[in-house]
Design an enzyme around this catalytic site. Structure first.
Site, PDB file in Angstrom:
ATOM      1  N   LYS A  38       0.888  -1.161   0.000  1.00  0.00           N
ATOM      2  CA  LYS A  38       0.000   0.000   0.000  1.00  0.00           C
ATOM      3  C   LYS A  38       0.926   1.211   0.000  1.00  0.00           C
ATOM      4  O   LYS A  38       1.458   1.585   1.049  1.00  0.00           O
ATOM      5  CB  LYS A  38      -0.910   0.006   1.233  1.00  0.00           C
ATOM      6  CG  LYS A  38      -1.968   1.116   1.203  1.00  0.00           C
ATOM      7  CD  LYS A  38      -2.914   1.018   2.383  1.00  0.00           C
ATOM      8  CE  LYS A  38      -3.923   2.168   2.381  1.00  0.00           C
ATOM      9  NZ  LYS A  38      -5.008   1.971   1.403  1.00  0.00           N
ATOM     10  N   ALA A 118      -5.214   4.440  -2.218  1.00  0.00           N
ATOM     11  CA  ALA A 118      -5.837   5.155  -1.101  1.00  0.00           C
ATOM     12  C   ALA A 118      -7.006   5.972  -1.648  1.00  0.00           C
ATOM     13  O   ALA A 118      -6.827   6.768  -2.575  1.00  0.00           O
ATOM     14  CB  ALA A 118      -4.823   6.070  -0.416  1.00  0.00           C
TER      15      ALA A 118
END
Length: 215
Positions: A38, A118
């Protein structure tokens, strides 16, 4: 070459991390050495990145080569304020070299890397970069996770058009939650009418993996 799949969504809190973990487990069950990253997470307090921690715990169960991987390896860039990275970072220029190096290091340990974004596609990362630009930068195909609540038709088609306009190969999957009981009567009929394949995260993860791998 490592297969790269980028997980994005129509908005925040749609179910990217939940979906990513399901994909990791399904691909691992097929014999793939799975990996995950991520690149950016906001809302990180005292070094605890919640999404990244969940992803790291999951991948460590599935790929022993991630045994010594740290949270900072999986989430290279973090910010405290739970907002778009542009705001959280006070418009700090995105360090693409840092992200490329993180991806390169993790790809040594896997043959399929899932990259979780995100927020949605047009979340600003810095003055020159939107989240969708990272998909192109990494040369990844994309899974667009959408919701099943009222409004999903508009949200889904808008985000899909962004991916189409950017010439990004992609698939759409619906993350229907327990309280989305109206989907079949309120939104799904339109999708079916226009020939839109309705794949649901909690029911069709095997098909989703099949299509993503071949994009």
């Amino acid at each position: 070459m490592t297969k790269r799949i980028f997980i994005t969504a129509t908005n925040t809190d749609i179910g990217k991390t939940y979906t990513t973990k399901l994909l990791l487990r399904e691909f691992a069950s097929r014999g793939f050495r799975v990996g995950v990253i991520k690149p950016i997470e906001t809302g990180v307090v005292d070094g605890y990145a919640q999404d990244g921690s969940e992803l790291l715990a999951c991948v460590k169960e599935l790929n022993y080569e991630f045994e010594n991987v740290s949270l900072s390896d999986v989430v290279p860039i973090t910010y405290k304020l739970p907002a778009a990275p542009f705001v959280s970072s006070n418009n700090t220029k995105l360090d693409l070299h840092l992200l490329d190096k993180a991806v390169e290091n993790l790809e040594k340990l896997c043959d399929l890397l899932i990259i979780e974004g995100a927020g949605g596609l047009y979340v600003p990362v810095d003055e020159d970069t939107m989240m969708v630009d990272l998909i192109k930068h990494f040369g990844a195909s994309a899974l667009l996770v959408t919701h099943c609540s009222l409004g999903c038709i508009n949200d889904t088609l808008l985000s899909k058009k962004v991916l189409e306009d950017k010439n990004i190969e992609h698939l759409v999957a619906f993350n229907c939650r327990e309280d989305d009981k109206s989907f079949s009567s309120v939104s799904e009929p339109y999708f079916l009418k226009i020939g839109f394949e309705v794949l649901k995260v909690n029911q069709n993860i095997d098909t989703i993996c099949d299509v993503l791998y071949n994009l």
